[in-house]
Structures are given as structure tokens and as C-alpha cells.
Design an enzyme around this catalytic site. Sequence first.
Site, mmCIF file in Angstrom:
data_model
loop_
_atom_site.group_PDB
_atom_site.id
_atom_site.type_symbol
_atom_site.label_atom_id
_atom_site.label_comp_id
_atom_site.label_asym_id
_atom_site.label_seq_id
_atom_site.Cartn_x
_atom_site.Cartn_y
_atom_site.Cartn_z
ATOM 1 C CE1 TYR A 117 -4.145 1.859 0.349
ATOM 2 C CE2 TYR A 117 -2.668 3.402 1.450
ATOM 3 C CZ TYR A 117 -3.885 3.131 0.829
ATOM 4 O OH TYR A 117 -4.812 4.121 0.680
ATOM 5 C CG PHE A 119 -5.917 18.058 -24.765
ATOM 6 C CD1 PHE A 119 -5.898 17.468 -26.011
ATOM 7 C CD2 PHE A 119 -6.273 17.295 -23.664
ATOM 8 C CE1 PHE A 119 -6.231 16.121 -26.167
ATOM 9 C CE2 PHE A 119 -6.596 15.954 -23.808
ATOM 10 C CZ PHE A 119 -6.570 15.361 -25.060
ATOM 11 C CB THR A 120 -10.912 17.797 -24.640
ATOM 12 O OG1 THR A 120 -9.988 16.716 -24.527
ATOM 13 C CG2 THR A 120 -11.274 17.987 -26.104
ATOM 14 C CG ASP A 174 -0.413 18.065 -21.663
ATOM 15 O OD1 ASP A 174 0.231 16.992 -21.629
ATOM 16 O OD2 ASP A 174 -1.636 18.116 -21.872
ATOM 17 C CE LYS A 234 -3.213 10.068 -24.495
ATOM 18 N NZ LYS A 234 -3.427 11.421 -24.104
ATOM 19 N NE ARG A 286 -10.867 15.574 -30.514
ATOM 20 C CZ ARG A 286 -10.678 15.139 -29.264
ATOM 21 N NH1 ARG A 286 -9.478 14.957 -28.781
ATOM 22 N NH2 ARG A 286 -11.689 14.892 -28.486
ATOM 23 C CG PHE A 331 -15.499 14.930 -27.511
ATOM 24 C CD1 PHE A 331 -15.289 16.061 -26.739
ATOM 25 C CD2 PHE A 331 -14.666 13.833 -27.333
ATOM 26 C CE1 PHE A 331 -14.267 16.103 -25.805
ATOM 27 C CE2 PHE A 331 -13.640 13.869 -26.406
ATOM 28 C CZ PHE A 331 -13.440 15.002 -25.631
HETATM 29 C C1 LIG Z 1 -4.475 12.241 -23.359
HETATM 30 C C2 LIG Z 1 -4.071 13.599 -23.029
HETATM 31 C C3 LIG Z 1 -4.446 14.205 -21.828
HETATM 32 C C4 LIG Z 1 -5.368 13.539 -20.816
HETATM 33 O O1 LIG Z 1 -4.814 12.395 -20.306
HETATM 34 P P1 LIG Z 1 -5.690 11.099 -19.877
HETATM 35 O O2 LIG Z 1 -4.652 10.097 -19.484
HETATM 36 O O3 LIG Z 1 -6.498 10.705 -21.057
HETATM 37 O O4 LIG Z 1 -6.534 11.510 -18.729
HETATM 38 C C5 LIG Z 1 -3.975 15.474 -21.576
HETATM 39 N N1 LIG Z 1 -3.189 16.133 -22.456
HETATM 40 C C6 LIG Z 1 -2.821 15.593 -23.617
HETATM 41 C C7 LIG Z 1 -1.941 16.342 -24.551
HETATM 42 C C8 LIG Z 1 -3.242 14.304 -23.951
HETATM 43 O O5 LIG Z 1 -2.880 13.772 -25.125
#
Ligand SMILES: *Cc1c(COP(=O)(O)O)cnc(C)c1O
Length: 463
Positions: free
Chosen positions: A78, A130-131, A221, A264, A388, A455
Site C-alpha cells: 500500500y 486540449f479538451t 503538458d 501515450k 475533432r 464528444f
Molecule cells: C491524453 C491527453 C491528456 C489527458 O490524459 P488522460 O490520461 O487521457 O486523462 C492530456 N493532455 C494531452 C496532450 C493528452 O494527449
Amino acid sequence: MAKKKLVKRSWAEPYKIKMVEPIKMTTRAQREKAIKAAGYNTFLLKSEDVYIDLLTDSGTNAMSDYQWSGMMLGDEAYAGSKNFYYLWDNVKRYYGFKYFVPTHQGRAAEHLISKILIKPGDFIPGNMYFTTTKLHQELAGGTFVDVIIDEAHQPQNTHPFKGNIDLQKLEDLIKKVGPKKIPYISMAGPVNMAGGQPFSMKNLKAVRKLADKYGVKMWLDATRITENAYFIKIREKGYKTKSIAAIIKEICSHFEGIWVSAKKDLMVNIGGFLATNNKRVFNEARNMVVIYEGLHTYGGLAGRDMEAMARGIEEMVNYDNIHARVGQIEYFGHRLMEYDIPIVLPIGGHAIFLDAKKFLPHIKQDQFPAQALAAEIYVDSGVRGMERGIVSAGRDKKTGKHIYPNLELVRLTFPRRVYTQAHIDVTFESIVEVYDRRKKITGLKMVYEPKYLRFFQARFKKL
Ligand SMILES: *Cc1c(COP(=O)(O)O)cnc(C)c1O
């Protein structure tokens, strides 16, 4: 002598296939039924009804034998598991930040950062939205302001660094609202919504200089930073002989901190983190993660997940790996260009973006051309992409009206190390056929609209 003269020497993937996952082949009639049941939203399709899944590269990557064998070494304590400490060491070593907090995925890290740094009434400038990033900034009471260069909004403009920040737009905003109202500049690279477009090191340094002039902090990011580093190496003067690892480290050195979706670049199926040199922010994040994710030494992840992430970082900086990834996307893009299919240029780092406005000029933007095109491609061949465009852009917070983005795109995203060149050929052929009968494609009507990130779950009917 061979019969024909060789014009070039090809590259190939620096790995081979050890295990295969069968995929279901469907008929056109089955797919027509499936897309109707999914409300013409590719997010709502069952994955078993999809042949080639280009919906996203998020968590859909193939892990290596090195990562899978690491999963067996999960220390599922843990508190204080050894995988956590190994991952922390690799974050220090490769991104260059002292402090680190794991989260279950990227948006969880965005949530923490936004809550800690943003006060109601603040403004957050960034290189296109970004969303999930923008939503968390707004839920924390901030307003996101797009300060990307104009070229980013022009799909056919071949500027090599369309992810750059427009320094004038940024300085105008700082002067207008005052630096105290700007908790941080929010940078990302390559910029997903612009078509996977990178920023240059030159632009980053200039942004940093401007930020320093006004005492504004910068956060990154870093979810796709390997691809951005690759483009800097290939396209920017002075970086040809630098390693991907050295370029990533140099990029990160300009920021107070980063957040990352490990789904990613790190080539895992789940995970995220934030990292910073600011001890105060670290302490707050480490405290807050306990509320939303789990203890600060696992952040919603299993020990084995953190081991796979740590090993993924070591693999992502391998030049041959990132070269093959981007090379696969370039191959696809060049095939489409041979047939004059309208795509966003230059070809991005993780996906090909079809320009739906040019593809379907007879469909008005409020009849969702990109949504309709993604559905049509699925019906043709079982290839799944995503919208998109206007659906992703959502509604204006104040007026409640649709936001009409310049870019109305279908994204075809490649999971890392998953599909072969033959899969790409099948996809390319399907798009050419759909293009040839594009005049018969009709628009859509939205019949269900969720309040947040519409979306993902919106439903449509054919007009
Ligand atoms: C995918 C992504 C996110 C969000 O991450 P999640 O792991 O899907 O929550 C944020 N910023 C960018 C550039 C992304 O590609």
C-alpha cells in the site's frame, strides 16, 4: 544488376511480433447496424465491432517484453512500493524534476494542478486548448486563452512549428489582465488539436524570456513530448546531433513543472503523473492526491503499472522507436497526399487529420461534417477514427452557442507498435473510396448532448 534501379532504402520497425491479438472482420451490413446503434458516435461503438482502431493512441499501445516482464515485479504494498521509487528515479533522470506525484491518468494530474494553481477569475494562456486540460482549468474558475500562432488554425499551412506561441498575443494578454491574474502559461507539444504540431526550442526560449520579464510561471503538458523532441531534432537548426533524451531534458528545464498522461509516450495502458521543482506545489499535490486518487506512493495505480511506466520512459527516448512511430504516420500521410485527399499539413507526430470542411464542403458545420465522415469511414471498412471539430469544441460558456472552430477534422490516430503497414494500406484505400463518393454523404443532427466533454457521449441521427 537488378531489373530496376533502387530509389531509396527503407527503414522498418525496431521490434518484431511475439504475440498476436485476433481482430474481428465484419460485413458492411453489420457495421451499418453498429454505427446506428452507437448514435453515429465512434466513441460509442463496441471495440469488438471495430477492425482497425484508430480512435486514439491513449492507453492502446503495445508494451514490450521488457515492460511485460516488469509487471511481474510489481510490489503491491500500500505504501512505499519499490516500483514507485524506481519510477520517481526515472522521472528525475529523464524529465529533470525533483518532485513527483503519480496519478491514475493525465486528467487526474490536470485536476490537481488546476486546483492548486488557479484562482477564480484567473486567465491561463496556452498553445491551443486540449479538451480535458481546458475543462479542469475552467472548473477551477479560470478562463483559457488561446495564444497559439495563427498558422495553427490553417490546415494547409506548412509552417514547421505550428505549435508555437504567438509572443504578441501572449504579451497583449499579460498587459491586459496583469501578470497576477495569470497563474501559469500552459504549454503542450505537439499540439493535438492543431494536428499534432510541435513547438520549436527557439519559440520556447522566447516564451520563457517573456514569462520571466513579467514573473509568470510556465507549466508543460509533457504527454507527447517525445514526439515534439523528435521534430526539434529533425527540423530545428542545431539539434541534429542531440539525443531525444537531451532534447526532452532541455525542454523541461524551462518549466516549473509538468503533467503527463503516461498512456501515450510511455507506451502503457494506464497511468499519469505530475512532476515539479516547486516544493510547495509538490506538498499540496501530494496531500491532495490522497483525496482523489490514493496514497502519494501509488496515486490510483498498481505497483506493476508504475514498473511498466518506469520502463516505458527508458524505451520512449530510443531514437529508432520514435523514428518508426512518426515514420508510420508519414507513410500514411504521403499515400493520402498522392490521391489529393485533404489532410492537415505538415503531417503530425501521432495521427493523420482529414480536413472535413474540404472533404465534405456541402455539409454545413452545424451539421457536423467531421462526425459524419468518421461514421462513414467506419461503415466502409471498420476503421474507427474520431471527430475533432465542432462537437469536440463544445459550447461557449457565456452564450451557450456552439463554438465554431476553424479546424473541422477527423483524427486517425496510431497506437504505438500495434498496426502494420498492410493495416495502413487498407485504411488508405477505404478513405480514397469514401472520398470518391463523398457527394452522397449527408450531415447529422445531434439528438443527445451531455453537459461536459460532449464528444464522448453525444448521439446523432442522419439528416
Ligand atoms: C491524453 C491527453 C491528456 C489527458 O490524459 P488522460 O490520461 O487521457 O486523462 C492530456 N493532455 C494531452 C496532450 C493528452 O494527449
